[in-house]
Design an enzyme around this catalytic site. Structure first.
Site, PDB file in Angstrom:
ATOM      1  CG  HIS A 174     -62.183  45.350 -21.932  1.00  0.00           C
ATOM      2  ND1 HIS A 174     -61.474  44.994 -23.059  1.00  0.00           N
ATOM      3  CD2 HIS A 174     -62.328  44.206 -21.242  1.00  0.00           C
ATOM      4  CE1 HIS A 174     -61.211  43.714 -23.045  1.00  0.00           C
ATOM      5  NE2 HIS A 174     -61.715  43.197 -21.936  1.00  0.00           N
TER       6      HIS A 174
ATOM      7  CG  HIS B  37     -65.345  40.428 -19.742  1.00  0.00           C
ATOM      8  ND1 HIS B  37     -65.451  39.700 -20.913  1.00  0.00           N
ATOM      9  CD2 HIS B  37     -64.120  41.016 -19.790  1.00  0.00           C
ATOM     10  CE1 HIS B  37     -64.358  39.835 -21.633  1.00  0.00           C
ATOM     11  NE2 HIS B  37     -63.521  40.629 -20.974  1.00  0.00           N
TER      12      HIS B  37
ATOM     13  CG  HIS C 230     -60.647  40.112 -25.371  1.00  0.00           C
ATOM     14  ND1 HIS C 230     -61.910  40.619 -25.511  1.00  0.00           N
ATOM     15  CD2 HIS C 230     -60.377  40.091 -24.041  1.00  0.00           C
ATOM     16  CE1 HIS C 230     -62.396  40.903 -24.306  1.00  0.00           C
ATOM     17  NE2 HIS C 230     -61.487  40.597 -23.391  1.00  0.00           N
TER      18      HIS C 230
ATOM     19  CD  GLU D  33     -56.241  39.003 -21.660  1.00  0.00           C
ATOM     20  OE1 GLU D  33     -57.030  38.513 -22.496  1.00  0.00           O
ATOM     21  OE2 GLU D  33     -56.503  39.052 -20.438  1.00  0.00           O
TER      22      GLU D  33
ATOM     23  CG  ASP E  33     -60.447  42.100 -18.408  1.00  0.00           C
ATOM     24  OD1 ASP E  33     -61.366  41.966 -19.226  1.00  0.00           O
ATOM     25  OD2 ASP E  33     -59.391  41.419 -18.454  1.00  0.00           O
ATOM     26  CG  ASP E  34     -63.089  39.573 -16.226  1.00  0.00           C
ATOM     27  OD1 ASP E  34     -64.196  39.383 -16.720  1.00  0.00           O
ATOM     28  OD2 ASP E  34     -62.019  39.506 -16.885  1.00  0.00           O
TER      29      ASP E  34
HETATM   30  N1  ADE Z   1     -63.257  36.767 -20.612  1.00  0.00           N
HETATM   31  C1  ADE Z   1     -63.365  37.396 -19.448  1.00  0.00           C
HETATM   32  N2  ADE Z   1     -62.233  38.059 -19.161  1.00  0.00           N
HETATM   33  C2  ADE Z   1     -61.373  37.845 -20.167  1.00  0.00           C
HETATM   34  C3  ADE Z   1     -60.057  38.260 -20.474  1.00  0.00           C
HETATM   35  N3  ADE Z   1     -59.353  39.044 -19.662  1.00  0.00           N
HETATM   36  N4  ADE Z   1     -59.510  37.831 -21.618  1.00  0.00           N
HETATM   37  C4  ADE Z   1     -60.193  37.058 -22.443  1.00  0.00           C
HETATM   38  N5  ADE Z   1     -61.430  36.638 -22.226  1.00  0.00           N
HETATM   39  C5  ADE Z   1     -62.037  37.035 -21.100  1.00  0.00           C
HETATM   40 ZN    ZN Z   2     -61.584  41.213 -21.356  1.00  0.00          ZN
END
Ligand code: ADE
Ligand code: ZN
Length: 339
Positions: A19, A21, A199, A202, A281-282
């Site tokens: 996971h 992005h 997703h 969360e 994630d990011d």
């Molecule tokens: N797009 C990028 N990061 C995200 C996240 N943590 N949750 C939902 N959409 C996303």
């Molecule tokens: Zn995500």
């Protein structure tokens, strides 16, 4: 890379994440380079002078994410940012990454899916050669862009198959529309041979997770899923069904999904016997990395180094890859553990 990499017991564990992005992995210096060579001034409110991404809450994060993505203009940009990320993960012991690519962002940039795909594939091949990391692509629809765009994106995805594109999922605002609204897009992806995740859990809680799993039975893994922790029955069911969780602690903590690191659900889900994987994630948005997630699992959740090996094996087992790739990666994990 983590500054003192090698100093922590988690650092020597081979890692896999399901996971990350793609547009969310761009380190600030890379983003600045792309913007400069494309003759673009980064919009205000994307980066501060110390190269931190600027965002205030989840919705603002999604806006800044889209603004930052507008600096990408060419296939070469996608090649560079994909390779840069894979090299960074490999430097922290990453063996395998599932990159969440977003056709909608590609369309917004005026690029074709084929151009973007060719660039990503070239970067994945290059990274395998240069740093020994393997990657696959999970095509991702943006939930708050709505079901019509999701169908358009899924149709384009189905028209552009590639052996490295193995997954399909939805991200974005979890409260936009209902899971059932995205069933047609998921059906297109399934017909195209893709395996699915979503997703869920969360931001919204157990009821929404149940709704997602009921409306989208093709979903095999949970993107985050951490809010299941508020419903013991759901946790028990997910553990029994061995549904893998893509847990992203650094993201959850930065976005205040849990009030404190100590209250993060990782430990509770682990103790309940859930199938846990870790992911970033990011990462630059949340000041994290895959290596930092593994350290968190030890330092905050109290897991052991053997537990981390289990987590890596969980990710390889749950990864959307061919069996030959899976067993080759599993052998590298076994060799590391034996060493
Ligand atoms: N797009 C990028 N990061 C995200 C996240 N943590 N949750 C939902 N959409 C996303
Ligand atoms: Zn995500």
């Amino acid at each position: 890379m983590l500054k003192d990499f090698g100093a922590h017991p988690a650092d020597r564990v081979p890692k896999a994440e399901l996971h990350a992005h793609l547009e969310g992995t761009i380190h600030a210096p890379v983003l600045r380079t792309l913007a400069a060579r494309n003759g673009i001034t980064l919009p205000d409110g994307v980066l501060d002078e110390a190269d931190n991404y600027l965002w205030t809450d989840f919705n603002d994060f999604l806006k800044v994410y889209d603004l930052a993505t507008s600096a990408i203009k060419t296939p070469e940009d996608y090649y560079d940012l994909t390779l840069d990320y894979l090299e960074r993960v490999a430097a922290e012991g990453g063996l395998y990454v599932e990159l969440l690519a977003s056709p909608d962002h590609v369309f917004n940039l005026g690029m074709t899916l084929k151009d973007q795909l060719d660039a990503m594939v070239q970067a994945i091949d290059e990274a395998r050669e240069s740093v020994g990391v393997e990657a696959r692509i999970s095509q991702t629809i943006v939930r708050h862009y709505g079901p019509e765009k999701a169908i358009a994106a899924a149709t384009a995805i189905a028209d552009h198959p590639h052996p490295y594109i193995t997954g399909f999922q939805m991200a974005g605002a979890e409260d936009a529309y209902t899971p059932a609204d995205f069933r047609p897009a998921y059906d297109i992806a399934v017909d195209a041979g893709l395996r699915c995740t979503a997703h869920t859990g969360e931001w919204l809680g157990p009821d929404s997770m149940r709704e997602t799993l009921a409306a989208l039975p093709m979903v095999e893994r949970l993107g985050h899923g951490v809010r299941a922790i508020y419903d013991a029955d759901l946790v028990r069911e997910l553990a029994e069904r061995k549904v893998p969780f893509e847990v992203c602690p650094g993201s959850n903590i930065a976005l205040n999904v849990f009030p404190s690191p100590e209250e993060h659900a990782l430990r509770g889900l682990w103790d309940a016997g859930c199938v846990i994987t870790l992911a970033s994630d990011d990462p630059p948005y949340f000041h994290t990395s895959l290596g930092a997630e593994y350290r968190f699992a030890v330092d905050v959740a109290g897991l052991s180094v053997p537990d981390l090996y289990t987590i890596t094996r969980n990710a390889l087992q749950a990864g959307f890859m061919d069996e030959a790739t899976r067993s080759a990666l599993m052998m590298r994990v076994a060799a590391s553990e034996a060493a």
